[in-house]
Design a protein around this motif. Structure first.
Motif, PDB file in Angstrom:
ATOM      1  N   GLU A  44       0.819  -1.216   0.000  1.00 55.04           N
ATOM      2  CA  GLU A  44       0.000   0.000   0.000  1.00 55.04           C
ATOM      3  C   GLU A  44       0.855   1.269   0.000  1.00 55.04           C
ATOM      4  OE1 GLU A  44      -2.792  -0.291   3.204  1.00 55.04           O
ATOM      5  OE2 GLU A  44      -3.851  -2.001   2.313  1.00 55.04           O
ATOM      6  N   ASN A  45       1.993   1.213  -0.685  1.00 55.63           N
ATOM      7  CA  ASN A  45       2.854   2.399  -0.743  1.00 55.63           C
ATOM      8  C   ASN A  45       3.326   2.711  -2.163  1.00 55.63           C
ATOM      9  OD1 ASN A  45       4.890   0.558  -1.346  1.00 55.63           O
ATOM     10  ND2 ASN A  45       6.020   0.853   0.559  1.00 55.63           N
ATOM     11  N   GLU A  46       2.777   2.012  -3.154  1.00 51.23           N
ATOM     12  CA  GLU A  46       3.248   2.215  -4.529  1.00 51.23           C
ATOM     13  C   GLU A  46       3.118   3.674  -4.953  1.00 51.23           C
ATOM     14  OE1 GLU A  46       2.405  -1.890  -6.934  1.00 51.23           O
ATOM     15  OE2 GLU A  46       0.662  -0.910  -6.016  1.00 51.23           O
ATOM     16  N   GLU A  47       2.048   4.325  -4.538  1.00 50.86           N
ATOM     17  CA  GLU A  47       1.853   5.734  -4.887  1.00 50.86           C
ATOM     18  C   GLU A  47       3.031   6.579  -4.408  1.00 50.86           C
ATOM     19  OE1 GLU A  47      -1.105   9.439  -3.589  1.00 50.86           O
ATOM     20  OE2 GLU A  47      -1.609   7.359  -3.059  1.00 50.86           O
ATOM     21  N   TYR A  48       3.474   6.332  -3.185  1.00 53.17           N
ATOM     22  CA  TYR A  48       4.550   7.135  -2.600  1.00 53.17           C
ATOM     23  C   TYR A  48       5.908   6.747  -3.181  1.00 53.17           C
ATOM     24  CZ  TYR A  48       0.617   7.746   0.511  1.00 53.17           C
ATOM     25  OH  TYR A  48      -0.638   7.988   1.002  1.00 53.17           O
ATOM     26  N   VAL A  49       6.095   5.474  -3.480  1.00 52.80           N
ATOM     27  CA  VAL A  49       7.326   5.036  -4.138  1.00 52.80           C
ATOM     28  C   VAL A  49       7.451   5.729  -5.497  1.00 52.80           C
ATOM     29  CG1 VAL A  49       8.470   3.077  -5.245  1.00 52.80           C
ATOM     30  CG2 VAL A  49       7.511   2.833  -2.940  1.00 52.80           C
ATOM     31  N   GLY A  50       6.365   5.743  -6.251  1.00 46.82           N
ATOM     32  CA  GLY A  50       6.384   6.406  -7.555  1.00 46.82           C
ATOM     33  C   GLY A  50       6.679   7.886  -7.435  1.00 46.82           C
ATOM     34  N   VAL A  63      16.495   3.768 -13.074  1.00 45.25           N
ATOM     35  CA  VAL A  63      15.999   3.127 -11.856  1.00 45.25           C
ATOM     36  C   VAL A  63      15.357   1.795 -12.196  1.00 45.25           C
ATOM     37  CG1 VAL A  63      14.461   3.333  -9.861  1.00 45.25           C
ATOM     38  CG2 VAL A  63      15.571   5.383 -10.801  1.00 45.25           C
ATOM     39  N   TRP A  64      15.832   0.731 -11.546  1.00 42.76           N
ATOM     40  CA  TRP A  64      15.206  -0.586 -11.689  1.00 42.76           C
ATOM     41  C   TRP A  64      14.054  -0.638 -10.692  1.00 42.76           C
ATOM     42  CZ3 TRP A  64      16.529  -5.000 -14.678  1.00 42.76           C
ATOM     43  CH2 TRP A  64      15.788  -6.138 -14.384  1.00 42.76           C
ATOM     44  N   LEU A  65      12.822  -0.706 -11.197  1.00 46.05           N
ATOM     45  CA  LEU A  65      11.633  -0.666 -10.357  1.00 46.05           C
ATOM     46  C   LEU A  65      10.907  -2.008 -10.413  1.00 46.05           C
ATOM     47  CD1 LEU A  65       9.564   0.844  -8.609  1.00 46.05           C
ATOM     48  CD2 LEU A  65       8.546   1.726 -10.731  1.00 46.05           C
ATOM     49  N   SER A  66      10.730  -2.611  -9.250  1.00 45.41           N
ATOM     50  CA  SER A  66      10.041  -3.903  -9.146  1.00 45.41           C
ATOM     51  C   SER A  66       8.794  -3.746  -8.288  1.00 45.41           C
ATOM     52  CB  SER A  66      10.943  -4.955  -8.483  1.00 45.41           C
ATOM     53  OG  SER A  66      12.145  -5.137  -9.185  1.00 45.41           O
ATOM     54  N   THR A  67       7.719  -4.459  -8.659  1.00 46.65           N
ATOM     55  CA  THR A  67       6.545  -4.538  -7.810  1.00 46.65           C
ATOM     56  C   THR A  67       5.956  -5.936  -7.905  1.00 46.65           C
ATOM     57  OG1 THR A  67       4.543  -3.382  -7.089  1.00 46.65           O
ATOM     58  CG2 THR A  67       4.795  -3.748  -9.471  1.00 46.65           C
ATOM     59  N   ILE A  85      -2.603  -5.855 -12.119  1.00 47.41           N
ATOM     60  CA  ILE A  85      -1.331  -5.426 -12.712  1.00 47.41           C
ATOM     61  C   ILE A  85      -1.421  -3.977 -13.170  1.00 47.41           C
ATOM     62  CG2 ILE A  85       0.240  -5.785 -14.656  1.00 47.41           C
ATOM     63  CD1 ILE A  85      -0.419  -8.808 -14.416  1.00 47.41           C
ATOM     64  N   ASP A  86      -2.517  -3.643 -13.852  1.00 49.90           N
ATOM     65  CA  ASP A  86      -2.706  -2.262 -14.304  1.00 49.90           C
ATOM     66  C   ASP A  86      -2.782  -1.316 -13.110  1.00 49.90           C
ATOM     67  OD1 ASP A  86      -2.711  -3.039 -16.945  1.00 49.90           O
ATOM     68  OD2 ASP A  86      -4.902  -3.069 -17.128  1.00 49.90           O
ATOM     69  N   GLY A  87      -3.389  -1.780 -12.016  1.00 49.11           N
ATOM     70  CA  GLY A  87      -3.475  -0.951 -10.825  1.00 49.11           C
ATOM     71  C   GLY A  87      -2.105  -0.631 -10.248  1.00 49.11           C
ATOM     72  N   CYS A  88      -1.203  -1.606 -10.270  1.00 49.52           N
ATOM     73  CA  CYS A  88       0.167  -1.360  -9.801  1.00 49.52           C
ATOM     74  C   CYS A  88       0.824  -0.257 -10.624  1.00 49.52           C
ATOM     75  CB  CYS A  88       0.989  -2.642  -9.882  1.00 49.52           C
ATOM     76  SG  CYS A  88       0.542  -3.927  -8.688  1.00 49.52           S
ATOM     77  N   LEU A  89       0.678  -0.346 -11.940  1.00 48.22           N
ATOM     78  CA  LEU A  89       1.289   0.656 -12.815  1.00 48.22           C
ATOM     79  C   LEU A  89       0.678   2.030 -12.582  1.00 48.22           C
ATOM     80  CD1 LEU A  89       1.470  -1.363 -16.179  1.00 48.22           C
ATOM     81  CD2 LEU A  89       3.243  -1.109 -14.435  1.00 48.22           C
ATOM     82  N   ASP A  90      -0.644   2.064 -12.425  1.00 46.19           N
ATOM     83  CA  ASP A  90      -1.314   3.344 -12.204  1.00 46.19           C
ATOM     84  C   ASP A  90      -0.845   3.998 -10.912  1.00 46.19           C
ATOM     85  OD1 ASP A  90      -2.739   3.008 -14.531  1.00 46.19           O
ATOM     86  OD2 ASP A  90      -4.572   2.302 -13.554  1.00 46.19           O
TER      87      ASP A  90
END
Length: 277
Positions: A44-50, A63-67, A85-90
């Motif tokens: 629940e932190n992908e938004e902040y990581v991005g 940057v090598w970005l993994s999720t 998967i699309d949600g992770c990217l968004d």
């Protein structure tokens, strides 16, 4: 050595609270030299990581970005995997990630139902590579038989108290990278006498010794979590610590075995000694 492009040391970003901290933590990590950032839908932190990546002076291409997605509690149906998967990217604010993992082979996970969605994401350019996380060797073999995309990485807990010899050997045999999470065993390695002795010998920290020991294995990378600039810098400089054969033998001799991550939602018994490395 890890396969081309994946940095040997990355930043793990899990926390069970204060998820907004990862905006600043990621920006700091990139500033001190990290180029590998690891997150997941369930964190629940992908938004902040991005946001941290975008606010950094480091170009996204560097940057090598993994999720990860498909956890025991997300998504709730295998048919929802493409949307997950699309949600992770968004949330990350990117069109593609460098590595997309199946997070746990549990919950909605079924190799024939879930893995084609990862192949589709790979073919569509939504991820440059496909990975698996927290799999046993048998489940890795099963998944590799179904995946069209090459298996790039497998991520699981690994540290001197959980050496994961079988899983590391599997990665070496099949030429993919084993990515070690919780490489410091949530700090438990700091008080292990053998690690402390090696640290004193090299004027290093136990954290640096543990990371250097992990990286002494072929086809292995590590993603220690850190929130301070000092610890991030120390972790990154573990790349410069060369352990000799005597050091590695001493650490390998540690008899204590301990897993720090609760994995009771997996489809196997994690307390089985045969799975403790």
């Amino acid at each position: 050595m890890p396969r081309e492009d994946l940095p040997q040391i990355g930043l793990g970003t899990y926390s069970d609270d204060n998820r907004e901290q990862w905006r600043n933590n990621v920006r700091t990590a990139l500033d001190v030299g990290f180029r590998h950032i690891d997150t997941a839908q369930v964190y629940e932190n992908e938004e902040y990581v991005g946001e941290g990546i975008r606010q950094s002076s480091v170009a996204r291409d560097d940057v090598w970005l993994s999720t990860k997605t498909v956890h025991h509690d997300v998504p709730s149906d295998a048919e929802q995997v493409p949307a997950a998967i699309d949600g992770c990217l968004d949330r990350l604010g990117v069109d593609t990630v460098d590595l997309l993992y199946v997070h746990w082979p549990s919950g909605v996970y079924d190799h024939e139902a879930v893995l084609p969605a990862y192949d589709d994401a790979y073919e569509a350019g939504k991820t440059r590579n496909v990975g698996l996380s927290n799999f046993t060797s048998n489940l890795l073999d099963e998944a590799m038989d179904v995946l069209d995309a090459p298996l790039y990485a497998h991520q699981a807990e690994m540290h001197p108290l959980l050496p994961q010899r079988d899983l590391v050997a599997h990665a070496q045999k099949h030429d993919y990278t084993f990515v070690a999470y919780s490489p410091l065993a949530k700090g438990e390695v700091f008080d292990v006498p053998e690690i402390v002795d090696v640290a004193e010998k090299h004027d290093a920290t136990p954290a640096q010794v543990s990371l250097a020991w992990i990286l002494s294995h072929d086809n292995v990378a590590a993603i220690p979590k850190a929130s301070s600039r000092e610890h991030m810098t120390q972790n990154l400089t573990a790349l410069d610590l060369n352990l000799d054969e005597e050091d590695i033998t001493l650490i390998d001799s540690i008899e204590r075995r301990h897993r720090v991550i609760d994995a009771d939602h997996g489809p196997w018994n994690w307390e089985d000694d045969t799975l403790l490395g």
